[in-house]
Design a protein around this motif. Structure first.
Motif, PDB file in Angstrom:
ATOM      1  N   ILE A   4       0.844  -1.184   0.000  1.00  0.00           N
ATOM      2  CA  ILE A   4       0.000   0.000   0.000  1.00  0.00           C
ATOM      3  C   ILE A   4       0.883   1.239   0.000  1.00  0.00           C
ATOM      4  CG2 ILE A   4      -1.902   1.187   1.165  1.00  0.00           C
ATOM      5  CD1 ILE A   4      -2.605  -1.686   0.339  1.00  0.00           C
ATOM      6  N   VAL A   5       0.612   2.174  -0.899  1.00  0.00           N
ATOM      7  CA  VAL A   5       1.421   3.388  -0.970  1.00  0.00           C
ATOM      8  C   VAL A   5       1.273   4.181   0.330  1.00  0.00           C
ATOM      9  CG1 VAL A   5      -0.415   4.741  -2.108  1.00  0.00           C
ATOM     10  CG2 VAL A   5       1.997   5.382  -2.395  1.00  0.00           C
ATOM     11  N   TYR A  22       3.673  -0.839   3.746  1.00  0.00           N
ATOM     12  CA  TYR A  22       3.611   0.455   3.074  1.00  0.00           C
ATOM     13  C   TYR A  22       4.914   0.732   2.328  1.00  0.00           C
ATOM     14  CZ  TYR A  22      -0.601   1.034   5.789  1.00  0.00           C
ATOM     15  OH  TYR A  22      -1.857   0.836   6.319  1.00  0.00           O
ATOM     16  N   TYR A  23       4.803   1.452   1.216  1.00  0.00           N
ATOM     17  CA  TYR A  23       5.976   1.731   0.405  1.00  0.00           C
ATOM     18  C   TYR A  23       6.015   3.195  -0.019  1.00  0.00           C
ATOM     19  CZ  TYR A  23       2.926   1.561  -3.733  1.00  0.00           C
ATOM     20  OH  TYR A  23       1.939   1.808  -4.659  1.00  0.00           O
ATOM     21  N   ASP A  24       7.186   3.663  -0.368  1.00  0.00           N
ATOM     22  CA  ASP A  24       7.398   5.039  -0.792  1.00  0.00           C
ATOM     23  C   ASP A  24       6.679   5.295  -2.120  1.00  0.00           C
ATOM     24  OD1 ASP A  24       8.735   7.363  -2.165  1.00  0.00           O
ATOM     25  OD2 ASP A  24       9.930   7.360  -0.332  1.00  0.00           O
ATOM     26  N   PRO A  25       5.910   6.362  -2.226  1.00  0.00           N
ATOM     27  CA  PRO A  25       5.159   6.610  -3.465  1.00  0.00           C
ATOM     28  C   PRO A  25       6.029   6.774  -4.706  1.00  0.00           C
ATOM     29  CG  PRO A  25       5.061   8.498  -1.995  1.00  0.00           C
ATOM     30  CD  PRO A  25       5.624   7.369  -1.211  1.00  0.00           C
ATOM     31  N   MET A  51       3.710  12.103  -6.898  1.00  0.00           N
ATOM     32  CA  MET A  51       3.322  11.430  -8.125  1.00  0.00           C
ATOM     33  C   MET A  51       3.903  10.012  -8.156  1.00  0.00           C
ATOM     34  SD  MET A  51       1.274  13.322  -9.768  1.00  0.00           S
ATOM     35  CE  MET A  51       1.183  12.175 -11.132  1.00  0.00           C
ATOM     36  N   GLN A  52       3.144   9.098  -8.718  1.00  0.00           N
ATOM     37  CA  GLN A  52       3.600   7.723  -8.878  1.00  0.00           C
ATOM     38  C   GLN A  52       3.715   7.375 -10.356  1.00  0.00           C
ATOM     39  OE1 GLN A  52       0.797   5.596  -5.777  1.00  0.00           O
ATOM     40  NE2 GLN A  52       2.790   4.581  -5.895  1.00  0.00           N
ATOM     41  N   ARG A  61       7.173   7.668   4.025  1.00  0.00           N
ATOM     42  CA  ARG A  61       7.356   9.013   3.475  1.00  0.00           C
ATOM     43  C   ARG A  61       6.762  10.037   4.441  1.00  0.00           C
ATOM     44  NH1 ARG A  61       8.084  11.892  -1.317  1.00  0.00           N
ATOM     45  NH2 ARG A  61       9.502  10.214  -1.888  1.00  0.00           N
ATOM     46  N   LYS A  62       7.619  10.635   5.238  1.00  0.00           N
ATOM     47  CA  LYS A  62       7.173  11.620   6.205  1.00  0.00           C
ATOM     48  C   LYS A  62       6.853  12.937   5.498  1.00  0.00           C
ATOM     49  CE  LYS A  62       7.976   8.757   9.599  1.00  0.00           C
ATOM     50  NZ  LYS A  62       6.891   8.144  10.390  1.00  0.00           N
TER      51      LYS A  62
END
Length: 396
Positions: free
Chosen positions: A108-109, A133-136, A165-166, A361-362
């Motif tokens: 999940i982004v 969770y992963y970095d977009p 943006m992805q 991704r903070k």
């Protein structure tokens, strides 16, 4: 008027929006479809009831009204089929339940819509699905995170609140090598500005509450699938018994007719306001994909046909203990902007963004992130209202 609509295939966007989904010739020439309220549907005989050979069998499985909206969405998405659900959140949770089982792994982004994260961290986890969770901005490197039991990769472009943006094509290509289904929350762009299935996504999700409705008075979600994944999505929809109401479907279909014109206005006004904000000394950063200064601008320019009316900016503060007081002062001074959740309606809205649930991704740390929905008001009045906010924030 000819019943054939072959000419629509080569027509412009606004022309198509005016005519897709329903043909007046199907119902005495009335330009809008009738609202069919239904639960029970009668069959002519026992054999027809047993074999379900007629088009409509029960209210949860569709009516002429809901079908008109589904056909219109399929035209826009290029999808094999669309289901209607009662909210944008349901449009996310239904496909998750359709394609994930206990023991599966889902990616999940991390810039995801926060109610989606809540569903993943509570109900989905309780059902035995492992969520990561992963970095977009991971792009094709997402392949490093895919495991033998990874079944679903969820994307959102741009990301909620901070607008990352992805690269949907790169992520989809990597995911498909391992048999993963790729879902996308495409609410921000709508299929007018980004046809997600054309870029490799399998399932395109929209909160029709937003731009398709356009008037802040309807709750609905749409989920559209390519041919490969449509049967599973449709079966899950039937099994869960979740459906969109005919009155709401009628209103969303009505909203679609003007969505292109409204989006064009939202896009133009939001970009004007974003550029105005970018030139201010009391703004730290403007998070809008259509700005050349935005890190994901190149992907947006390559893949998207336009931008909607939602973006964010950073209201900088000298000390962390003043972040929230300064943001509250800014918001409370606004008169034109409403303080409310959601977006996509005709009115401008503002909200203080909470990014505390981020794991990978903070968000910005130098100030408050304020998300704006730029409505259909005059840009001069919008900027004048924001000036009131900045003046109030400066006094904190």
């Amino acid at each position: 008027m000819s019943k054939s609509k072959d000419w629509l295939a080569s027509a412009g966007t606004d022309t198509r929006l005016c005519h897709i989904g329903y043909d007046p010739a199907d119902y005495h020439g009335f330009v809008n479809p009738p609202v069919v309220h239904a639960s029970t549907v009668l069959f002519p005989n026992a054999r027809a009831m047993e074999t379900r050979t007629q088009p409509y069998t029960y209210g949860t499985r569709g009516t002429p009204t809901t079908d008109a909206l589904c056909r219109a969405i399929d035209e826009l998405e290029g999808s094999a089929g669309t289901i209607l659900v009662p909210s944008g959140l349901a449009a996310i949770t239904v496909p998750f339940l359709a394609f994930l089982s206990a023991g599966d792994h889902a990616l999940i982004v991390d810039s995801v819509y926060s109610p989606c994260r809540h569903f993943c961290d509570t109900m989905l986890t309780r059902l035995g699905v492992e969520v990561e969770y992963y970095d977009p901005e991971i792009g094709s490197d997402i392949e490093r995170l895919i495991r033998p039991n990874t079944r679903l990769v969820h994307t959102e472009a741009p990301g909620s609140n901070t607008m990352e943006m992805q690269d949907i094509r790169a992520i989809s290509d990597a995911a498909h090598k391992h048999g993963c289904v790729v879902t996308i929350d495409n609410t921000w762009a709508t299929p007018l500005y980004f046809r997600a299935l054309d870029f490799g996504a399998d399932i395109s999700i929209h909160a029709a509450t937003k731009y398709p409705s356009g008037h802040s008075d309807i709750l609905m979600g749409t989920v559209s699938a390519n041919a490969k994944h449509w049967p599973v999505l449709k079966e899950a929809n039937i099994t869960l018994g979740i459906c969109g109401a005919p009155d709401d479907s009628y209103q969303i279909l009505r909203g679609l007719r003007t969505m292109g014109l409204r989006l064009e206005h939202h896009c133009k006004s939001a970009l004007s306001v974003a550029r105005w904000l970018e030139g201010r000394d009391d703004v730290g950063q403007v998070l809008h994909p259509a700005l050349e200064s935005f890190p994901g601008h190149a992907i947006w320019k390559r893949d998207f046909k336009g931008a909607s009316g939602v973006f964010s900016f950073v209201l900088p503060t000298a000390s962390k203990d003043k972040i929230k007081p300064k943001a509250h002062a800014f918001l409370d001074a606004l008169q034109l902007f409403g303080l409310g959740w959601s977006w996509g309606g005709y009115e401008s809205l503002a909200v203080l963004v909470n990014l505390e649930d981020r794991k990978i991704r903070k968000g910005p740390t130098d100030g408050a992130v304020i998300r704006l929905q730029i409505g259909l008001e005059n840009v001069e009045d919008i900027c004048a209202d924001l000036e009131r906010g900045f003046a109030a924030a400066a006094s904190v």
